[in-house]
Design an enzyme around this catalytic site. Structure first.
Site, short mmCIF file in Angstrom:
data_model
loop_
_atom_site.label_atom_id
_atom_site.label_comp_id
_atom_site.label_asym_id
_atom_site.label_seq_id
_atom_site.Cartn_x
_atom_site.Cartn_y
_atom_site.Cartn_z
N HIS A 108 -8.08 -5.31 -1.59
CA HIS A 108 -6.91 -4.72 -0.94
C HIS A 108 -6.64 -5.41 0.40
O HIS A 108 -7.17 -5.00 1.43
CB HIS A 108 -7.14 -3.23 -0.75
CG HIS A 108 -5.90 -2.47 -0.39
ND1 HIS A 108 -4.84 -2.33 -1.26
CD2 HIS A 108 -5.55 -1.79 0.73
CE1 HIS A 108 -3.91 -1.61 -0.70
NE2 HIS A 108 -4.30 -1.28 0.52
N ASP B 88 -8.95 -4.62 -6.73
CA ASP B 88 -8.61 -3.80 -5.57
C ASP B 88 -9.29 -2.44 -5.73
O ASP B 88 -8.97 -1.68 -6.64
CB ASP B 88 -7.09 -3.63 -5.49
CG ASP B 88 -6.64 -2.95 -4.21
OD1 ASP B 88 -7.45 -2.24 -3.59
OD2 ASP B 88 -5.46 -3.11 -3.84
N SER C 74 0.84 -1.19 0.00
CA SER C 74 0.00 0.00 0.00
C SER C 74 0.88 1.25 0.00
O SER C 74 1.68 1.43 -0.92
CB SER C 74 -0.96 -0.04 1.19
OG SER C 74 -2.02 0.85 1.01
#
Length: 745
Positions: free
Chosen positions: A701, A665, A580
């Site tokens: 995610h 995602d 991330s």
């Protein structure tokens, strides 16, 4: 120069004419090439993106599957993961304690409960005990449905819960009666027993019940046909009130703000249910627009009479408790490390009164009230948690508990109870639950349950804390975990992890897979607490954001250099890992110091720093990274943006690189990874080290993946690192899970 044995890379169209013009304070108009902009079109909407994804998946899968250590790692992980784990007990209004439990290889944790007063009967050698209440593993056939949150009604009769599928941020909220638990024999793919209530278009589980238990407030978005897919930004968050038993179409609108489509709105209720706090966040910063209303004096709807708690965009407020018209808040108003303050709703003009002043050397993580008049404070100091107790009325210090434990704590309990349960964990502690009982003068603690992993002797490992100088001379802390018998002779492989952003602290966290990596490869695990986190307060965060983002990369590179200089690491055996926001870190460091690393693992990273605000929740990240469309911000963003600063073709040798991303995602769009990998493969088509992309077509995610999927990913990652650094698996490394894994006292 010929292609390596695993080449060539799959072809992808490169558009040399694609470019975007930005305004720069230093250089005026700047035209930036974007040769892979076509990969921004979502997977499901573009045949070109779809072809790229499938060819890259096949290419990576072939390389990864040819590694014989991959299957050995997978078998080791499966055997080792088969141990029982659980959470602390949480008291609820139906007279039960609830706790999460997994017997080993279940895809998701299940929720159990036990009547208060009978808690000593759970988590014994005979099993979890109590009663199964909710098993998310039954919700889907593939194990990819996940429980995103839950909250019980004040009366204890209803349970609202969120369910997402395949790791999506999008979820649905359902309601069930607490008298209708799941049954172990239920058929998979169904959720019998829930009521007809179904709340859709939800992206955050922020639910607050009214005191009469007739309904709850929640945040939602307008209906979209492509929920869970695509790159479109989330816009026009609204607050609604839902009455139990009614259709969502009948829900009452409380707040909407079409003039500010990117703001995120939510509400909290005080424990008494009388006061409602509205908060709007315009970005990821620690500031909000906050208003308060009295539900005794207002009908729920858009005409509620709100009072400003304070001037907007100066601070963030979290409700701690209330007593009559007095409300307790945790806030960073004129206290960047947070404090506890009170507010009299009957006299709003008097403003806030500080009860517990800010600690300049520690970040206040949470505040809660217990035993009627005890205020429990969890602080983050020197990258670890501390628990302090204060008198609720006077703020007088009443002592610190669990002083001898270095790690992180999770506290569960209620104001009316004299007991709390505290879950402690660290690098070398998978989880220990303590029971703490408050007393008139002094409380006492006792061990309730502890997770153990048969066959893995945690005493064989050690964690140490060191400090090292960064490029600008700043002293940075680092945790180092390793087997005790690993020699510091400069030959050991190192796995170094970092994040460095959004005020997120890297705390001592237990990871069985990491310990197995260290055991099997005779390796060292390092986590430098680089700037951008909150390990040393909000100032530490601010030193790693906006125009100071380069400090984050310098801190991380300096950690590696220190490990080499002090003979913790072999200079040819260093792998780095981040996900991330940590993906900005790993890719920027690989660009800036390619010779420092042998292997780079990037998981669902943010990489194109000029385009990030255009997709999903990217607009809210501008408070952290800056706005590329602002000329001043553009200059410092463009200088490090990983996608735009890949070394040119030539003599540079890039590390072996493995990227993980998910086609669906909806937090960090996979376009970042798609474009970056395409550019890397173009610049280094015949490099000696591979650049691969592992694309998951069935998840989002991080969240929602089944245990099997996580183990498959870890096997791919660790075997890739091992091959890239020439490591040999020293042993099977699995642990004997045939014995019970819970210590009862």
């Amino acid at each position: 120069m010929s292609f390596p044995g695993w080449g060539p890379y799959p072809p992808v169209e490169r558009d040399e004419t694609s470019a975007i013009t930005y305004s720069s304070k230093l250089h005026g108009s700047v035209t930036v090439r974007d040769p892979y902009s076509q990969l921004e079109v979502p997977f499901e909407d573009s045949e070109e993106t779809k072809a790229f994804v499938h060819s890259q998946r096949k290419f990576a899968r072939t390389y990864l599957d040819e590694n014989p250590d991959r299957e050995a790692w997978l078998e080791t992980l499966k055997k080792s993961w088969n141990y029982r784990r659980f959470s602390a007990l949480k008291p609820e209004s139906d007279g039960h304690y609830y706790f999460e439990y997994n017997d080993g290889l279940q895809s998701q944790l299940s929720l159990y409960r036990v009547r208060m007063g009978e808690e000593d009967t759970v988590l014994t050698e005979s099993g979890p005990g109590g009663e199964l209440f909710f098993n998310p593993n039954l919700l889907s056939l593939d194990g990819n449905a996940a429980l995103t949150g839950f909250v019980m009604s004040p009366c204890g009769n209803y349970w609202a819960y969120g369910v997402s599928e395949h790791g999506s941020d999008w979820m649905s909220i359902y309601v069930r009666k607490t008298s209708s638990p799941h049954l172990p024999s239920q058929e998979r793919g169904k959720d019998p027993g829930r009521m007809n209530d179904k709340i859709r278009h939800v992206r955050f589980f922020i639910v607050s019940w009214t005191s009469d238990s007739k309904g709850f407030f929640y945040s939602r978005y307008p209906p979209e046909d492509d929920e869970g897919k695509g790159n479109a930004p989330a816009m026009n968050c609204m607050v609604y009130y839902h009455r139990i038993g009614e259709d969502q179409e009948s829900d009452v609108l409380v707040h909407e703000d079409p003039e500010h489509p990117f703001w995120i709105s939510s509400v909290q209720l005080t424990p008494s249910g009388r006061y409602i706090l509205f908060a709007a966040s315009r970005d990821a910063s620690h500031t909000q627009l906050v208003k308060i209303a009295d539900l005794h004096e207002n009908d729920i709807g858009t005409n509620m009479k709100w009072k400003n708690l304070h001037d907007p965009w100066e601070a963030r407020f979290t409700i701690v408790g209330d007593e009559g018209s007095k409300i307790y808040f945790m806030t960073n108003l004129k206290a960047k490390n947070y404090k506890v303050a009170t507010f009299d709703a009957n006299h709003p003009d008097e403003g806030l009164t500080t009860l517990i002043a800010e600690d300049p050397n520690a970040f206040l993580v949470s505040a809660s009230i217990h035993a009627q008049d005890k205020l429990l404070l969890v602080y983050l100091r020197n990258a670890s948690h501390e628990i302090h107790i204060r008198d609720l009325t006077t703020g007088k210090p009443l002592g610190r508990i669990f002083e001898d434990l270095l790690g992180q704590f999770m506290v569960s309990g209620r104001r009316q109870d004299n007991d709390i349960f505290v879950l402690f964990s660290s690098f070398l502690s998978p989880g220990t639950v303590y029971r703490y009982t408050f007393g008139e003068e002094k409380g006492h603690s006792s061990l309730f349950r502890a997770i153990s992993i048969p066959g893995l002797n945690l005493d064989d490992f050690m964690t140490e804390s060191v400090f090292y100088p960064s490029k600008d001379g700043t002293s940075v802390h680092m945790f180092i975990t390793r087997p005790k018998d690993v020699l510091l002779d400069g030959t050991s492989p190192v796995l170094q992890y970092g994040y460095g952003g959004f005020s997120l602290a890297m705390l001592p966290t237990f990871s069985l897979s990491t310990l197995l990596f260290c055991k099997i490869y005779r390796a060292i695990y390092a986590i430098p607490n680089i700037r951008g986190g909150s390990e040393y307060g909000e100032s530490w965060h601010r030193e790693g954001m906006l125009d100071k983002k380069q400090n984050v990369f310098d801190d991380f590179n300096a950690a590696t250099e220190w490990l080499i200089a002090n003979k913790y690491a072999s200079k040819d055996r260093i792998a780095i890992r981040g996900g991330s926001n940590g993906g900005v870190l790993t890719t920027a460091c690989a660009n800036q110091a390619p010779g420092l690393y042998r292997c780079v693992i990037t998981i669902e990273g943010i990489i194109d720093m000029l385009r990030f605000p255009k997709f999903t929740f990217g607009a809210s990240w501008r408070s952290e990274y800056g706005d590329p469309e602002d000329p001043e911000d553009f200059d410092f963003i463009f200088k490090y943006s990983p996608y735009h600063n890949i070394p040119p073709p030539g003599d540079t040798i890039m590390p072996a690189m493995l990227f993980f991303t998910a086609a669906y995602d909806d937090r960090v769009s996979p376009l970042h990874t798609f474009k970056h990998v395409a550019a890397l493969q173009h610049n280094f088509p015949k490099g000696p080290n591979p650049c691969l992309m592992r694309i998951d077509l069935n998840s989002g995610h991080f969240a929602g993946k089944s245990t099997q999927e996580m183990l498959e990913e870890t096997a791919d990652e660790y075997s890739f690192i091992g091959k890239s650094m020439g490591l040999t698996m020293q042993t099977q490394g699995s642990v004997d899970s045939s014995r019970w894994s819970c210590v009862t006292v």
